[in-house]
Design an enzyme around this catalytic site. Structure first.
Site, PDB file in Angstrom:
ATOM      1  N   LYS A 248      19.672  23.466  14.341  1.00  0.00           N
ATOM      2  CA  LYS A 248      18.298  23.241  13.858  1.00  0.00           C
ATOM      3  C   LYS A 248      17.384  24.234  14.574  1.00  0.00           C
ATOM      4  O   LYS A 248      17.164  24.130  15.779  1.00  0.00           O
ATOM      5  CB  LYS A 248      17.840  21.812  14.128  1.00  0.00           C
ATOM      6  CG  LYS A 248      16.477  21.518  13.509  1.00  0.00           C
ATOM      7  CD  LYS A 248      16.016  20.106  13.787  1.00  0.00           C
ATOM      8  CE  LYS A 248      14.766  19.767  12.977  1.00  0.00           C
ATOM      9  NZ  LYS A 248      13.698  20.758  13.088  1.00  0.00           N
ATOM     10  N   LYS A 420      18.379  14.790  11.163  1.00  0.00           N
ATOM     11  CA  LYS A 420      18.162  15.733  12.271  1.00  0.00           C
ATOM     12  C   LYS A 420      18.424  15.019  13.594  1.00  0.00           C
ATOM     13  O   LYS A 420      18.049  13.851  13.770  1.00  0.00           O
ATOM     14  CB  LYS A 420      16.748  16.305  12.226  1.00  0.00           C
ATOM     15  CG  LYS A 420      15.625  15.294  12.111  1.00  0.00           C
ATOM     16  CD  LYS A 420      14.289  15.994  11.865  1.00  0.00           C
ATOM     17  CE  LYS A 420      13.192  14.975  11.564  1.00  0.00           C
ATOM     18  NZ  LYS A 420      11.898  15.609  11.259  1.00  0.00           N
TER      19      LYS A 420
END
EC number: 6.5.1.1
Length: 549
Positions: A248, A420
């Site tokens: 990420k 996430k």
């Protein structure tokens, strides 16, 4: 059709807080409209004159509108400002001022929806010398023919603050109800086109069959698929079975579109930033095929192989001058992770297939164009995913994404198919709606900021006051912006237009009657000012409740 008829609908919608009733009011109105009027109302009902994907905007400041109002009613700008402070809204201020109007316009024709819409469009075409006075003339022409209630909504539309409690969800539902079409079909058409005016006209004339033919078009951005917070690597992969796990990156999420020879780059807000990234345009032209496509990725700024802070990339992307110098000082890297369109729409294909095709078409021999670092996660190789997370953090990134390999791409949806997992606690994107002047060292600044989230009707609901995490430079910047967007001021309290977006961290969500959401945040702290986000990007009350649970 007379503009007053639309104004009557605005009034009904503003006065009614119930979603179903708002939907009925709007449905009854739009089913009677001809195609041309429907295409305009589909935008005006959301306070727009361009679809959400367009990079065009009215861009008219409140000062300019106040000057036009002053001329229209025969008063001074100072008196308009006084009325605005008193009412806290340019629309309500206009109602009061127009009801006391001393001037009379002879031989004026009633405003029509077409005339209003066409003149608002005209505002966006004016530039160069004397552009301010020409824009005021157009606004004045509208206001001079307006009644008090028409002026209320004209000024709100021009300043892009319609305030009738109608978001895209209600418009979608109204179109479905008006033309007797399944909501899921309307939703899908909206996901693919991001253009409710187009959807309304197609629904009216072609019904479900016409809507099913609508698809992605390179050059017209779509809302990005959004992620929820992962409870942890192992439970997330157990839930998905086979997951695509990627680094990420802490950058700006982009869609890169190629349509024939034209390349455009859009942010997650659907803002066109192509001109700010000439080196990325050149790189994708060289290292991706010359066919129509839409790829998605994250662009970061680097120095000596390490990612720079988010603010560096933001300043780089916002730059309008000396781009060549910026390219030298803040080099960019693009990490691609999804393929939405390649010769045809691919969003209905599973992620695993989209990723495989992406790997086939991207030449990664250039440092500027990369694929996101990825491992395929299963319950048997959790350690590899954990190693990816550890490596990502060590390299200065935020964490990892965990995506269900079987799932299609669903624009605009925040769900459990994309998660996430970050080293830092989860944050919220909020909008500032008010503030309080500081004391002591902060006496020259707005020291505390009242922030809000969006509810299901796109109304703003307060959730906290935040006063920490702000250095002097940030306080100076925010105080200047608060003055620019100020609606009213009483004592130490200030209310402002909802323009400033903050990302805030916190230790806990607790129930609280003090704020309109019914919740509050313990120990909120400003992580950063999100200049890359707008009002439509802030988090929702629904997400807050989900996080609380």
């Amino acid at each position: 059709m007379k503009y007053q008829k639309l104004v009557d609908v605005y009034n009904q919608l503003e006065e009614n807080s119930k979603r179903l009733e708002k939907t009925r009011i709007l449905s009854d109105f739009i089913k009677e409209l001809d195609d041309e009027t429907l295409s305009k109302v589909g935008l005006l009902i959301l306070g727009r004159v361009f679809p959400a994907w367009s990079d065009k905007e009215l861009g008219i400041g409140s000062k300019l509108v106040m000057e036009a109002v002053a001329k229209a009613v025969g008063t001074t700008v100072d008196k308009v400002e006084d009325e605005l402070r008193e009412q806290g809204d340019i629309g309500l201020a206009s109602v009061n001022l127009f009801s006391k109007k001393s001037q009379t316009t002879f031989f004026s024709q009633p405003l029509t929806i077409k005339f209003v819409f066409d003149n608002l469009i005209k505002l966006t075409t004016i530039s160069g010398s004397k552009s301010t006075s020409r824009k005021i003339s157009i606004i004045l022409e509208l206001l001079s023919q307006a009644s008090a209630t028409e002026a209320k909504y004209l000024t709100r539309t021009i300043t892009e603050e319609l305030r009738i409690g109608v978001g895209e969800g209600i418009v979608r539902d109204a179109i479905a109800e008006a033309f007797n079409i399944d909501k899921d079909i309307i939703d899908r058409a909206h996901m693919l086109t991001n253009d409710l005016a187009l959807i309304a006209v197609v629904a009216k004339n072609e019904g479900e069959d016409g809507l099913k033919k609508l698809t992605l078009t390179p050059g017209k951005p779509v809302k990005p698929m959004l992620a929820q917070l992962s409870e942890g690597i192992e439970p997330s992969i157990k839930m998905m079975g086979l997951a695509i796990c990627e680094t990420k990156y802490d950058g700006i999420r982009l869609q890169v579109h190629r349509n024939k020879d034209e390349i455009n780059i859009f942010t997650r807000r659907l803002e066109n930033i192509t001109e700010a990234m000439p080196e990325i345009v050149k790189a994708v032209d060289e290292y991706l095929p010359h066919v129509n496509y839409i790829v998605e990725g994250e662009v970061i700024a680097t120095r000596d192989g390490k990612p720079l802070s988010f603010q560096n990339i933001l300043h780089r992307v916002r730059r309008k001058y000396n781009i060549e110098e910026a390219i030298e000082n803040v080099p960019l890297k693009l990490f691609l992770f999804d393929l939405l369109y390649f010769r045809k729409s691919m969003i209905d294909e599973p992620l695993l297939k989209r990723r495989k095709k992406l790997e086939e078409i991207v030449d990664t021999s250039s440092e500027e164009i990369n694929l996101s670092k990825m491992v395929k996660g299963t319950i048997d190789n959790i350690h590899e995913v954990e190693e990816l997370f550890k490596t990502s953090i060590e390299e200065g990134h935020e964490g990892i994404m965990i995506k269900d390999s079987k799932e299609p791409y669903i624009p605009g949806l925040r769900g459990k198919k994309m998660l996430k997992y970050k080293a830092e606690p989860e944050t919220l994107d909020v909008v500032v709606v008010g503030g309080t002047h500081g004391i002591g060292k902060r006496k020259d600044f707005i020291g505390s900021y009242l922030v809000a989230l969006r509810d299901e009707n796109d109304d703003l609901k307060t959730v906290a006051h935040v006063a920490t995490g702000l250095d002097d430079d940030t306080l100076k910047y925010l105080t200047k912006k608060m003055e620019e967007y100020k609606l009213s001021e009483k004592g130490t309290k200030v209310t402002v237009e909802p323009k400033i977006i903050l990302e805030i961290g916190f230790s806990e969500i607790v129930k609280s009657p003090e704020y309109e959401t019914g919740f509050s945040l313990r120990f909120p702290v400003v992580k950063r000012v999100r200049k890359d986000k707008g009002l439509g990007d802030i988090d929702t009350v629904e997400r807050l409740i989900s996080m609380y649970k």
